[in-house]
Design a protein around this motif. Structure first.
Motif, short mmCIF file in Angstrom:
data_model
loop_
_atom_site.label_atom_id
_atom_site.label_comp_id
_atom_site.label_asym_id
_atom_site.label_seq_id
_atom_site.Cartn_x
_atom_site.Cartn_y
_atom_site.Cartn_z
N ASP A 277 4.37 13.08 6.15
CA ASP A 277 3.67 12.29 7.17
C ASP A 277 2.54 11.52 6.49
O ASP A 277 1.39 11.93 6.49
N LEU A 278 2.89 10.36 5.91
CA LEU A 278 1.93 9.54 5.19
C LEU A 278 1.84 8.17 5.82
O LEU A 278 2.87 7.56 6.15
N SER A 279 0.63 7.67 5.99
CA SER A 279 0.47 6.28 6.37
C SER A 279 0.82 5.41 5.17
O SER A 279 0.89 5.89 4.03
N PHE A 280 1.01 4.12 5.44
CA PHE A 280 1.31 3.22 4.33
C PHE A 280 0.17 3.22 3.32
O PHE A 280 0.41 3.28 2.11
N GLU A 281 -1.06 3.18 3.81
CA GLU A 281 -2.21 3.18 2.89
C GLU A 281 -2.23 4.44 2.04
O GLU A 281 -2.47 4.38 0.82
N ASN A 282 -1.96 5.59 2.65
CA ASN A 282 -1.97 6.84 1.89
C ASN A 282 -0.84 6.88 0.86
O ASN A 282 -1.00 7.44 -0.22
N ALA A 283 0.30 6.29 1.21
CA ALA A 283 1.40 6.24 0.25
C ALA A 283 1.03 5.38 -0.94
O ALA A 283 1.28 5.74 -2.10
N VAL A 284 0.41 4.22 -0.67
CA VAL A 284 0.01 3.32 -1.75
C VAL A 284 -1.05 3.98 -2.64
O VAL A 284 -0.96 3.96 -3.87
N ARG A 285 -2.05 4.57 -2.01
CA ARG A 285 -3.13 5.19 -2.78
C ARG A 285 -2.69 6.50 -3.43
O ARG A 285 -3.26 6.91 -4.45
N GLY A 286 -1.69 7.14 -2.86
CA GLY A 286 -1.21 8.40 -3.41
C GLY A 286 -0.24 8.24 -4.56
O GLY A 286 -0.04 9.18 -5.34
N ARG A 287 0.40 7.07 -4.66
CA ARG A 287 1.32 6.85 -5.76
C ARG A 287 0.58 6.80 -7.08
O ARG A 287 -0.43 6.14 -7.23
N ARG A 288 1.09 7.50 -8.07
CA ARG A 288 0.53 7.46 -9.42
C ARG A 288 1.65 7.78 -10.39
O ARG A 288 2.71 8.26 -9.99
N SER A 289 1.41 7.53 -11.66
CA SER A 289 2.43 7.82 -12.66
C SER A 289 2.42 9.32 -12.96
O SER A 289 1.42 9.85 -13.46
N ILE A 290 3.54 9.97 -12.66
CA ILE A 290 3.69 11.41 -12.85
C ILE A 290 4.33 11.67 -14.22
O ILE A 290 5.36 11.08 -14.54
#
Length: 222
Positions: free
Chosen positions: A3-16
């Motif tokens: 359950d992620l908003s678009f903003e949270n998905a963008v800010r949560g993406r990082r290189s793993i």
């Protein structure tokens, strides 16, 4: 789905750069890549071709390209000749420093730095890897389309609680990837991506790279 908003998905993406061995179910893979297929492209040409390897096939391919890299067997379809100067070079160096600091690797520890770099070619222990190809007739516009597809894919993975790492390094043995996956020679490998469930305990995943101020990248004209 997480359950992620678009903003949270963008800010949560990082290189793993550290993954759990848990595989993503095939039905989930198909749904996520179908979402990525909604990405825009010039004249709706959808110029990308994507090859996904999983499980033991993924492990075997990682072993082969790792050995080739160690032997210096490098074949790239696209030149890696961009020059980073000024702010671009400073950001490159800062990102590397943040990553190695997160892993506790000092600048003088060349062996540990080399080992960390070589993890690229074993997909950071991810159970899945994707390879992104373009037809030999395509150019920079189609490469931009492929980039939009890849970003859509990474956001879809993030929304599902998964992680990814786009990697230019996975194009260093294009000939081996094409041969092992039986990809026609007309398709040229631009980059690859490791993906799966993040191992949040891995020190590399504690790295958070900074972003430039908006005013450094964007200008508004009224």
């Amino acid at each position: 789905m997480a359950d992620l908003s678009f903003e949270n998905a963008v800010r949560g993406r990082r290189s793993i750069r550290g993954f759990l061995p848990q595989s993503i179910p095939q039905s989930s893979l198909e749904r996520i890549f179908a979402l990525a297929q909604q990405a825009p492209s010039n004249c709706n040409t959808q110029p990308w071709k994507v090859a996904i390897v999983s499980g033991e096939r993924c492990h075997q391919l990682g072993e082969k390209i790792s050995k080739a890299m160690t032997a210096g067997d490098i074949v790239m379809d696209f030149p890696y000749d961009g020059l980073y100067e000024g702010d671009y070079k400073a950001r490159q160096h800062a990102a590397a420093a943040e990553l190695y600091n997160a892993m506790g690797i000092g600048r003088e520890n060349k062996v540990a730095r080399h080992d960390a770099f070589m993890r690229n070619f074993r997909f950071f222990d991810a159970p899945h890897a994707a390879f992104f190809f373009l037809d030999h007739s395509f150019g920079i516009r189609e490469a931009a389309d492929l980039g939009m597809f890849a970003q859509t894919l990474m956001l879809a993975l993030t929304a599902e609680g998964m992680g990814s790492c786009p990697q230019t390094a996975l194009s260093f043995q294009a000939h081996i990837v094409r041969s092992e996956l039986r990809i026609d020679d007309r398709f040229k490998l631009l980059f690859g991506m490791s993906f799966g469930y993040p191992d949040e305990q891995h020190p590399a995943n504690h790295c958070r790279t900074a972003r430039a101020e908006l005013s450094n990248a964007v200008e508004f004209y009224n």
